[in-house]
Design a protein around this motif. Structure first.
Motif, PDB file in Angstrom:
ATOM      1  N   UNK A 159       0.837   3.593  13.635  1.00 22.03           N
ATOM      2  CA  UNK A 159      -0.212   2.787  13.510  1.00 22.03           C
ATOM      3  C   UNK A 159      -1.340   3.756  12.207  1.00 22.03           C
ATOM      4  N   UNK A 163      -2.236   4.889   8.699  1.00 18.31           N
ATOM      5  CA  UNK A 163      -3.855   4.361   8.199  1.00 18.31           C
ATOM      6  C   UNK A 163      -3.870   5.434   7.413  1.00 18.31           C
ATOM      7  N   UNK A 164      -4.426   6.616   8.558  1.00 16.26           N
ATOM      8  CA  UNK A 164      -4.750   8.532   7.694  1.00 16.26           C
ATOM      9  C   UNK A 164      -4.203   9.018   6.705  1.00 16.26           C
ATOM     10  N   UNK A 167      -3.206   4.268   3.938  1.00 17.65           N
ATOM     11  CA  UNK A 167      -4.051   3.304   3.954  1.00 17.65           C
ATOM     12  C   UNK A 167      -5.774   4.209   3.279  1.00 17.65           C
ATOM     13  N   UNK A 168      -5.866   5.468   4.287  1.00 17.59           N
ATOM     14  CA  UNK A 168      -7.305   5.976   4.335  1.00 17.59           C
ATOM     15  C   UNK A 168      -7.620   7.237   2.900  1.00 17.59           C
ATOM     16  N   UNK A 169      -6.281   7.881   2.925  1.00 19.63           N
ATOM     17  CA  UNK A 169      -6.213   8.951   1.754  1.00 19.63           C
ATOM     18  C   UNK A 169      -7.226  10.037   2.969  1.00 19.63           C
ATOM     19  N   UNK A 170      -6.478  10.171   4.142  1.00 20.48           N
ATOM     20  CA  UNK A 170      -7.802  10.918   4.209  1.00 20.48           C
ATOM     21  C   UNK A 170      -6.823  11.988   4.302  1.00 20.48           C
ATOM     22  N   UNK A 174      -6.708  17.920   8.167  1.00 23.72           N
ATOM     23  CA  UNK A 174      -7.520  17.601   9.881  1.00 23.72           C
ATOM     24  C   UNK A 174      -6.139  16.189  10.228  1.00 23.72           C
TER      25      UNK A 174
ATOM     26  N   UNK B 119      -8.583   1.891  -5.350  1.00 25.70           N
ATOM     27  CA  UNK B 119      -8.826   1.338  -3.749  1.00 25.70           C
ATOM     28  C   UNK B 119      -9.520   1.620  -2.848  1.00 25.70           C
ATOM     29  N   UNK B 120      -9.308   3.693  -2.748  1.00 27.80           N
ATOM     30  CA  UNK B 120     -10.011   3.747  -2.245  1.00 27.80           C
ATOM     31  C   UNK B 120     -12.231   4.001  -1.909  1.00 27.80           C
ATOM     32  N   UNK B 124     -11.127   0.644   0.847  1.00 30.90           N
ATOM     33  CA  UNK B 124     -11.547   1.468   1.968  1.00 30.90           C
ATOM     34  C   UNK B 124     -13.608   1.585   2.172  1.00 30.90           C
ATOM     35  N   UNK B 128     -15.471   0.554   5.423  1.00 33.54           N
ATOM     36  CA  UNK B 128     -15.638   2.084   6.067  1.00 33.54           C
ATOM     37  C   UNK B 128     -16.762   1.716   6.629  1.00 33.54           C
ATOM     38  N   UNK B 151     -13.446   8.227  10.309  1.00 36.68           N
ATOM     39  CA  UNK B 151     -12.767   8.093   9.602  1.00 36.68           C
ATOM     40  C   UNK B 151     -11.552   7.507  10.897  1.00 36.68           C
ATOM     41  N   UNK B 154     -11.674   4.130  11.882  1.00 38.95           N
ATOM     42  CA  UNK B 154     -11.340   3.694  11.250  1.00 38.95           C
ATOM     43  C   UNK B 154      -9.464   3.920  10.845  1.00 38.95           C
ATOM     44  N   UNK B 158      -7.434  -0.456  11.810  1.00 38.45           N
ATOM     45  CA  UNK B 158      -6.641  -0.748  11.214  1.00 38.45           C
ATOM     46  C   UNK B 158      -5.458  -0.453  11.194  1.00 38.45           C
TER      47      UNK B 158
END
Lengths: 201, 201, 201, 201
Positions: A159, A163-164, A167-170, A174, B119-120, B124, B128, B151, B154, B158
DNA sequence: GGCTAAGCGAGACGGTACGTCGAGTCTTTGT
DNA sequence: ACAAAGACTCGACGTACCGTCTCGCTTAGCC
């Protein structure tokens, strides 16, 4: 068994279809992929595709999943190290396909019960087996006193990576550090007894 | 400021479109949703829809996202309790929409850069902010010595919920227990120092 | 009679609508004319157009027909010369509007019974009166012994011009010569007794 | 010659489209005809229509024009009788289609240069050939000393019939008598020398 | 001067049709 | 029987246009 009659299927066609699909997914994205384009790129008739795959979605599924390496990684000596190896495999599975492919595939899987069954029985089960194996090793090693619920551990591994990315578009740079921290944090949690029997399931 | 000229938009139309879209998503599923059907159900012309939304996908996005309740939950006295509250909100967001909607929406978001940005910047970011607030409370309380990377936290909150529902297709009955265990396990991890500075971010 | 109440209509609007319609007919052709474009070009709201005309077609009809000169030409001394004058008026009516307008208008007239009635009662009747007048002059003059059927003569005058322009797409440069020959040929025919009573009707 | 590759067009589809279009024109009129209705009535997809015809208008054109009988009538022994036969063919062409179709088609032809070219090259040319043949017979017979301009004669034949039906909306019952008188009047005119050389062309 | 009624530009509204595109099937000719 | 090619049905998409309606505002006549 039925003796095959008539012209046998050309094995190169399967490969051409999968390659064309992967190329077009990378070039144009999931939503813009059309069966006609795949057929044209592969130098193949549409009938040849539908002889092999019942729907466009199953064709994409087959093309993307064709060579996923989901063998259980070798014993790395500790739960934390084993989990790190599993997480790296998961990262590879999720981060390798062209952007948009994983979410698109996931949506299609949820739109078709047959694909959902295949997905769970193939991809999920294979990953689950890896998780199970790694946990059993830890029990055998004496790192854990009881076998945690593998579904829980699986969700905690897969998950956050998903999500990284989706969902979060990090930042993807990283992601390796995050994945490593995830593996160690999860090992810490499991050592602390979380995930045993009642406390988590 | 430019004063409005011409007939103003009828606010009831926006509501009717969103309601019709949500109804049809529930009745027929994501893939079978048609703009014509939404217009007919809403008693509205297609032009009224396309005047408000550039594509079918953005219409669905707006309809599903229109009233997500993402206010930060009140201070529950401890990090574990605060995290549990946040997790419950996340579970509600993900488990409430009709089946197939969340994966479908996610795929559409990844097919359109503009939607991805929205969306972000909306969903998000709101989540956050909740996470951030909860972590700051823990620092203020003295539960945590340093502020973990929001992050990371999160993703750890999530991701597992999403995976449980949409990747692993685990039983929904066990979700509340899993969510609760997730919150406590994560609090344990954070108390142990994971997430601080170098070790996780 | 009802006393007008409220703001009176702005007479300049009628002219602006007709002018805009004629301009756009010339620039873009009959089929591409839209009411929105006319309104925009005229600097007028669509409501102002529909307050004056029940349909787009009636607006075009009014704009094209607004200043047709259908007065009976003065006595030219002979049937042939009188017919030549009438034919020249007909040529002017048909050849002046931008290409495509006359056929378009004709199609619209045949699609709407109300417009058909208006068309026959206005344009056709006015032309018929000219024909009648010219024929009566010839009878008075002693050129013709009996009054021919005016419908027949009308068809023989109007039809060939229309055909030359819109059915056969013959060269417009030759139209004046053709029109003149038509008038003289027809006069010859009528002098010969064709068109009298039974022989033609 | 390139030999055909792939599935050939199904000839029955062309016929079904044309038949459906003609039926619907008769039932509902020109303005109310929709491509969807034609496709549904023909039991055919819209794509099959647009594979054959670039626009709705060209489809109607093809459907109405597909089997016009424009063979030159046999020698009837005199110019007047030959012209009467040609006029009867013209009357049939113009009076047979459902009301509104001929004006509608004419408007569409004038809105599209390609259709205009086809119209002149097909319908007009075929009729012109009939006229030419009839006039040459009269010259061969010695009825006429010189060949009149066929464009002029064509306009004089076709125009009045068209005017009677579509411009003046005269009674259709009187059309046969009018057509007959037209043929004889025109023969009289031609015998009198109108249409020769300078005087008419 | 205030009131009422209708005009005005602007533009949103419901509806209907257009022409395009894609999925999955079928029908050719060849191998 | 499989192959490429491409026509087939079906159905949704997004656009355009018509004729109507609703804003805020202006322009008249009547009190």
């Amino acid at each position: 068994m039925s003796q095959p009659v008539g012209r046998p299927r050309d094995g190169r066609v399967d490969g051409a279809i999968a390659a064309a699909a992967r190329e077009l997914l990378a070039e144009q994205g999931y939503a813009r992929l059309t069966v006609d384009a795949v057929a044209a790129r592969a130098g193949v008739g549409k009938a040849a595709i539908y002889r092999r795959h019942a729907t466009k979605e199953q064709m994409i599924f087959a093309a993307v999943m064709h060579d996923l390496d989901l063998a259980t990684p070798p014993d790395a000596g500790s739960l934390a190290a084993d989990l790190a190896a599993v997480v790296r495999d998961i990262v590879t599975s999720l981060a390798t396909p062209p952007p948009g492919v994983v979410p698109g595939l996931l949506a299609d899987v949820h739109a078709d019960a047959a694909m959902a069954a295949t997905f769970v029985g193939t991809f999920v089960k294979a990953e689950r087996d890896c998780v199970m194996e790694v946990l059993e090793r830890a029990v055998d090693r004496g790192e854990l006193s009881r076998l945690p619920d593998p579904a829980v551990v699986h969700a905690l591994l897969l998950g956050p990576i998903f999500a990284w990315l989706f969902l979060l578009s990090e930042e993807r740079e990283r992601l390796p550090a995050f994945a490593d921290a995830l593996a160690h944090g999860l090992a810490y949690m499991l050592h602390g007894g979380f995930g045993d029997g009642l406390s988590m399931g």
